[in-house]
Design a protein around this motif. Structure first.
Motif, PDB file in Angstrom:
ATOM      1  N   LYS A  90       0.810  -1.238  -0.046  1.00 12.87           N
ATOM      2  CA  LYS A  90      -0.087   0.214  -0.115  1.00 12.87           C
ATOM      3  C   LYS A  90       0.805   1.231   0.066  1.00 12.87           C
ATOM      4  N   GLY A  91       1.810   1.169   0.982  1.00 11.23           N
ATOM      5  CA  GLY A  91       2.729   2.490   0.920  1.00 11.23           C
ATOM      6  C   GLY A  91       3.457   2.890  -0.357  1.00 11.23           C
ATOM      7  N   ALA A  92       4.137   1.631  -0.924  1.00 16.43           N
ATOM      8  CA  ALA A  92       4.962   2.051  -2.036  1.00 16.43           C
ATOM      9  C   ALA A  92       4.162   2.342  -3.186  1.00 16.43           C
ATOM     10  N   ALA A  93       2.892   1.755  -3.355  1.00 19.14           N
ATOM     11  CA  ALA A  93       2.068   1.864  -4.337  1.00 19.14           C
ATOM     12  C   ALA A  93       1.522   3.322  -4.254  1.00 19.14           C
ATOM     13  N   ARG A  94       1.387   3.973  -3.195  1.00 15.88           N
ATOM     14  CA  ARG A  94       0.878   5.180  -2.946  1.00 15.88           C
ATOM     15  C   ARG A  94       2.019   6.210  -3.442  1.00 15.88           C
ATOM     16  N   ALA A  95       3.138   5.779  -3.195  1.00 15.92           N
ATOM     17  CA  ALA A  95       4.153   6.765  -3.294  1.00 15.92           C
ATOM     18  C   ALA A  95       4.576   6.922  -4.885  1.00 15.92           C
ATOM     19  N   ILE A  96       4.057   5.987  -5.535  1.00 16.75           N
ATOM     20  CA  ILE A  96       4.273   6.282  -6.993  1.00 16.75           C
ATOM     21  C   ILE A  96       2.783   6.353  -7.754  1.00 16.75           C
ATOM     22  N   ASP A  97       1.964   6.516  -6.808  1.00 19.55           N
ATOM     23  CA  ASP A  97       0.571   6.837  -7.439  1.00 19.55           C
ATOM     24  C   ASP A  97      -0.009   5.686  -8.134  1.00 19.55           C
ATOM     25  N   VAL A  98       0.024   4.496  -7.852  1.00 15.11           N
ATOM     26  CA  VAL A  98      -0.443   3.187  -8.567  1.00 15.11           C
ATOM     27  C   VAL A  98      -1.751   3.181  -7.597  1.00 15.11           C
ATOM     28  N   LYS A  99      -2.902   3.749  -8.055  1.00 14.93           N
ATOM     29  CA  LYS A  99      -4.111   3.921  -6.985  1.00 14.93           C
ATOM     30  C   LYS A  99      -4.618   2.606  -6.760  1.00 14.93           C
ATOM     31  N   HIS A 100      -5.249   1.915  -7.831  1.00 15.87           N
ATOM     32  CA  HIS A 100      -5.852   0.777  -7.654  1.00 15.87           C
ATOM     33  C   HIS A 100      -4.984  -0.213  -6.714  1.00 15.87           C
ATOM     34  N   VAL A 101      -4.127  -0.328  -7.028  1.00 14.22           N
ATOM     35  CA  VAL A 101      -3.157  -1.566  -6.302  1.00 14.22           C
ATOM     36  C   VAL A 101      -3.262  -0.977  -4.789  1.00 14.22           C
ATOM     37  N   ALA A 102      -2.857   0.496  -4.655  1.00 14.49           N
ATOM     38  CA  ALA A 102      -2.869   0.835  -3.142  1.00 14.49           C
ATOM     39  C   ALA A 102      -4.118   0.591  -2.522  1.00 14.49           C
ATOM     40  N   ASP A 103      -5.188   1.076  -3.253  1.00 15.87           N
ATOM     41  CA  ASP A 103      -6.655   0.779  -2.330  1.00 15.87           C
ATOM     42  C   ASP A 103      -6.905  -0.739  -2.089  1.00 15.87           C
ATOM     43  N   ILE A 104      -6.380  -1.451  -3.005  1.00 21.23           N
ATOM     44  CA  ILE A 104      -7.040  -2.992  -2.832  1.00 21.23           C
ATOM     45  C   ILE A 104      -5.989  -3.620  -1.619  1.00 21.23           C
ATOM     46  N   ALA A 105      -4.509  -3.012  -1.664  1.00 26.89           N
ATOM     47  CA  ALA A 105      -3.813  -3.511  -0.518  1.00 26.89           C
ATOM     48  C   ALA A 105      -4.155  -2.732   0.783  1.00 26.89           C
ATOM     49  N   VAL A 141      -6.329 -10.156  -8.248  1.00 29.09           N
ATOM     50  CA  VAL A 141      -6.805  -8.745  -8.916  1.00 29.09           C
ATOM     51  C   VAL A 141      -5.565  -7.812  -8.703  1.00 29.09           C
ATOM     52  N   ILE A 142      -4.970  -7.810  -7.719  1.00 27.66           N
ATOM     53  CA  ILE A 142      -3.726  -6.860  -7.661  1.00 27.66           C
ATOM     54  C   ILE A 142      -2.795  -7.106  -8.947  1.00 27.66           C
ATOM     55  N   LYS A 143      -2.354  -8.312  -9.263  1.00 26.36           N
ATOM     56  CA  LYS A 143      -1.466  -8.568 -10.540  1.00 26.36           C
ATOM     57  C   LYS A 143      -2.311  -7.960 -11.559  1.00 26.36           C
ATOM     58  N   SER A 144      -3.400  -8.348 -11.706  1.00 19.06           N
ATOM     59  CA  SER A 144      -4.071  -7.674 -12.849  1.00 19.06           C
ATOM     60  C   SER A 144      -4.139  -6.137 -12.944  1.00 19.06           C
ATOM     61  N   CYS A 145      -4.377  -5.645 -11.944  1.00 22.40           N
ATOM     62  CA  CYS A 145      -4.385  -3.993 -11.751  1.00 22.40           C
ATOM     63  C   CYS A 145      -3.046  -3.406 -12.226  1.00 22.40           C
ATOM     64  N   MET A 146      -1.889  -4.189 -11.726  1.00 21.72           N
ATOM     65  CA  MET A 146      -0.523  -3.722 -12.002  1.00 21.72           C
ATOM     66  C   MET A 146      -0.381  -3.954 -13.518  1.00 21.72           C
ATOM     67  N   THR A 147      -0.940  -4.987 -14.152  1.00 21.12           N
ATOM     68  CA  THR A 147      -0.628  -5.281 -15.533  1.00 21.12           C
ATOM     69  C   THR A 147      -1.471  -4.084 -16.402  1.00 21.12           C
ATOM     70  N   ALA A 148      -2.399  -3.672 -16.144  1.00 21.49           N
ATOM     71  CA  ALA A 148      -3.561  -2.652 -16.564  1.00 21.49           C
ATOM     72  C   ALA A 148      -2.686  -1.357 -16.404  1.00 21.49           C
TER      73      ALA A 148
END
Length: 768
Positions: free
Chosen positions: A58-73, A105-112
């Motif tokens: 969550k923290g790392a995803a928000r740091a680089i603004d990968v929103k969906h991954v951060a929210d799911i985490a 789902v996190i994997k799919s969101c990161m791929t997208a």
């Protein structure tokens, strides 16, 4: 999106992608352990591990603004924060299943995100399901206020270190200004653990440089040899000048001779100087070459080691596969892994994943029985799959076994006939090993219904094909009601190979040593003829001979008329073998295999190329593809008739109602070149004898419709057939039965318990 340099942002995303994969794998493994946790201490430890990993994502995803991954985490973090409060309670199976789904789902969101697309997933529904699960767990908890994140998550280091980017101002600013409640790190990117991330491409470049150094060392060796030859020639020159030197000591010369004397003296002196310098130069070059060779070998060993990764990571992914596949088929299956700390070439490990998954899914679907069946057979309700890694010489051996029902080789053979992969006659002539090998034929399947797991006609031929592409091979063993075991052999390193250098049509080719069963020289007179094909008897079985030049489509004649002896290279895989005719063997050595580019990479029987300073570029052949091509081709040798033995196709009728006995005896007979026909009882044999002639008849006794004694009596009572020898092979061993056989007219009587193939063949030789 952060206002960062695009190149820098891409580097950050690359590192985050790697870290995300590792964290998701860590959570997946902890979930599997959580399902099996037998104590409260183990349960809490796994929950804590999952919680921390979700928080870091969550923290790392928000740091680089990968929103969906951060929210799911964030939702996943909340779920396991609540689960930690269930002190002394077993974790909900529903919650664990939902967590596994969330990881996907996190994997799919990161791929997208990396593809700059929106995820094709209903995230709102997922969030709703996570919230509902959270509420259910919360109502069960006695502790209403979970500890704050600051109580359980340590503050990350002040400096985030990325691949080759340490303390960059832009990165620090991005982390500082991002929407993160607490400082978080990209786990594993810091150098505090002594690990430095280097791209695979850079490692390959270093390895390529190391291989060039190896070639340079080989060149130096050749120069050293040439230098030694030059030194020897200088010694010979000095020896030739020695008599002249003594002649020049006299002073009785004419004026013209004195001039010649001066010139010759210079030649002698120069010869002495060149001799000394050549000796010193050769000694220095030899020392330098030895030192350079040591350094090069050590450097290359270390560089190749950079390609090696532990098999543990792959096994962590396989653990999830076993669980999910078992659940989808309504079976509980446990996985045991041994020796996965062994390191393998990363390319091999990546390519191994698909074949391994195929074998495991096949074992769970076809091999492991249902819980009810297993309990009825006295087995534990849960099935067991075991994967063992071990070293086998220069190779890695991987054993994949299950404790299921085993493979019914007769059912396999019947299915192969039904799918027209083999003929009925071929099916009757197959031994146990050959029948099992049918599972690797393209298009083979015993599954009648198409499912997500089986029945699509994509069988184990894909496993063998993929393994062959990475210079591997696979064999199978099975025991009824005890299970099946697949043995996979793979090179530890893909780029190096022990190879046999052979000469064919004036060119030199490399054949991987691991595929060579043996190298033999046979007299032309020992070549036999089997069904119109030249063959050589190896361990009393005929092995077809094929010209390697013809198999490689080289435009040369394959006639060997007048040859006294043939050099044959036996390549074997499973029950299949071919003896390839070659011109000569140069030697065996370690070679570095370089991949071919463009259209050359699509040549099916070529693995790559190897470079030798003395022999130039050599083609490295794919032995197993050559084997398959040779087996599909027709005979390509022409021998003088007097140069080989012709196996007379004497005909034998084999009568037995036991398929096992028929298969065994047919295999023994046909290995010696006899044409064998089959009958399942005396009545069928008698019908066959009315229209066909045979040189000998072998019959069992106890058969339906007409037994062996009755058949023998009818044969001996027939004017046309009475001279045909009859051998009784039966389990009836008492004297009375033997007497009945003799009275019926049998020419020989063999008891099955005393059956021995050589004795049978010797007896046949005496009778016909």
């Amino acid at each position: 999106m952060m206002d960062l340099d695009p190149e820098l942002l891409q580097q950050i995303l690359d590192v985050f992608s790697i870290e995300l994969e590792e964290q998701l794998l860590s959570i997946s493994n902890s979930l599997l352990q959580l399902e099996r946790a037998s104590s409260e201490v183990d349960r809490v430890a796994e929950l804590e591990s999952i919680f921390r990993a979700a928080h870091n994502i969550k923290g790392a995803a928000r740091a680089i603004d990968v929103k969906h991954v951060a929210d799911i985490a964030h939702h996943l973090e909340s779920l396991f924060s609540q689960l930690k409060q269930q002190s002394g309670e077993q974790s909900s199976t529903h919650a664990i299943d939902l967590a596994f789904e969330t990881l996907d789902v996190i994997k799919s969101c990161m791929t997208a995100y990396l593809s700059d697309k929106e995820p094709e997933i209903d995230l709102a529904q997922l969030y709703e399901r996570l919230e509902c699960s959270l509420e259910v767990i919360a109502t069960q908890n006695t502790v209403t206020e979970p500890p704050s994140v600051s109580e359980v998550v340590p503050v990350a280091p002040d400096v985030v270190t990325l691949d080759g980017i340490s303390g960059d101002a832009h990165v620090q600013q991005a982390v500082a200004t991002s929407r993160v409640e607490e400082p978080a790190k990209l786990v594993g990117t810091a150098l505090s653990d002594g690990i430095l991330r280097v791209s695979a491409a850079k490692i390959d470049q270093l390895i390529a440089s190391g291989e060039e150094m190896q070639s340079a060392h080989t060149e130096m060796g050749l120069h050293s040899v040439e230098m030694k030859q030059l030194k020897n020639e200088m010694l010979q020159l000095c020896e030739l000048l020695q008599p002249i030197k003594f002649m020049l000591k006299t002073n009785r010369f004419t004026p013209s001779q004195k001039k010649l004397y001066g010139e010759l003296k210079k030649v002698v002196n120069i010869g002495q100087v060149m001799k000394q310098r050549s000796e010193c130069l050769h000694a220095s070059m030899h020392t330098a070459m030895v030192d350079f060779g040591f350094v090069t070998a050590e450097l290359n060993d270390n560089l190749y080691a950079l390609r090696l990764v532990a098999a543990t990571k792959l096994m962590q992914e396989i653990s999830r596969l076993v669980r999910d596949t078992g659940r989808s088929l309504g079976k509980e299956v446990q996985l045991e892994v041994h020796g996965d700390e062994i390191e393998i070439d990363r390319v091999i490990l990546d390519e191994l994943k698909a074949p391994l998954i195929h074998l495991i899914r096949n074992s769970i679907d076809h091999g492991i029985e249902s819980a009810a069946e297993r309990l009825e057979e006295g087995k534990p309700a849960d099935g067991l799959i075991t994967i063992c890694f071990s070293r086998s010489g220069s190779e890695i051996k991987i054993t994949v076994s299950d404790d299921g029902r085993g493979i019914d080789r007769h059912k396999v053979a019947d299915a192969a006939v039904k799918k027209k992969l083999i003929t009925l006659e071929e099916r009757h002539g197959m031994d146990a090993v050959s029948q099992l090998e049918l599972i690797f034929k393209a298009g083979f399947s015993t599954c009648e219904m198409v499912t997500d797991v089986s029945g699509r006609g994509v069988g184990l031929d894909v496993v063998r094909e993929r393994l062959t592409a990475i210079k591997g091979r696979v064999f199978v063993e099975t025991t009824s009601q005890q299970g099946t075991c697949f043995h996979l052999y793979l090179p530890r390193l893909l780029s190096t190979e022990r190879g046999l250098l052979v000469k064919v049509a004036a060119d030199i080719y490399v054949i991987p040593s691991r595929s060579v069963d043996r190298l033999i020289t046979v007299a032309a007179a020992d070549i036999v003829k089997v069904d119109g094909n030249e063959a050589v008897l190896i361990d009393e079985r005929p092995v077809l001979i094929r010209s390697l030049a013809k198999t490689l489509n080289l435009s040369i004649a394959s006639e060997v008329e007048g040859a006294d002896a043939l050099m044959l290279l036996i390549i074997k895989q499973g029950a299949s073998a071919v003896a390839f005719l070659i011109d000569d063997v140069v030697h065996e050595r370690e070679v570095v295999i370089k991949p071919l580019m463009g259209a050359l990479s699509k040549i099916p029987h070529v693995l790559g190329a190897a470079v030798s300073a003395s022999l130039g570029v050599m083609v490295v052949l794919n032995s197993y593809v050559l084997l398959e091509q040779a087996l599909r081709s027709s005979s390509d040798l022409k021998l003088k008739k007097e140069n080989h033995k012709v196996v007379v196709k004497q005909r034998i009728l084999l009568v037995d109602d036991s398929i096992t006995t028929r298969t065994l005896e047919k295999s023994v007979l046909e290995s010696k070149g006899y044409h064998t026909s089959l009958a399942v009882n005396g009545s069928q044999a008698w019908d066959i004898l009315q229209s066909e002639s045979f040189d000998l008849i072998i019959s069992d006794v106890e058969m339906p419709l007409m037994n062996g004694f009755e058949l023998a009596a009818k044969i001996k009572g027939d004017a046309r057939l009475k001279e045909t020898p009859v051998i009784i092979v039966t389990s009836l061993a008492n004297d009375a039965d033997k007497k009945r056989g003799i009275d019926a007219g049998a020419d020989a009587y063999i008891v099955k318990s005393q059956f021995e193939s050589r004795a049978l063949l010797k007896l046949i030789g005496q009778l016909i």
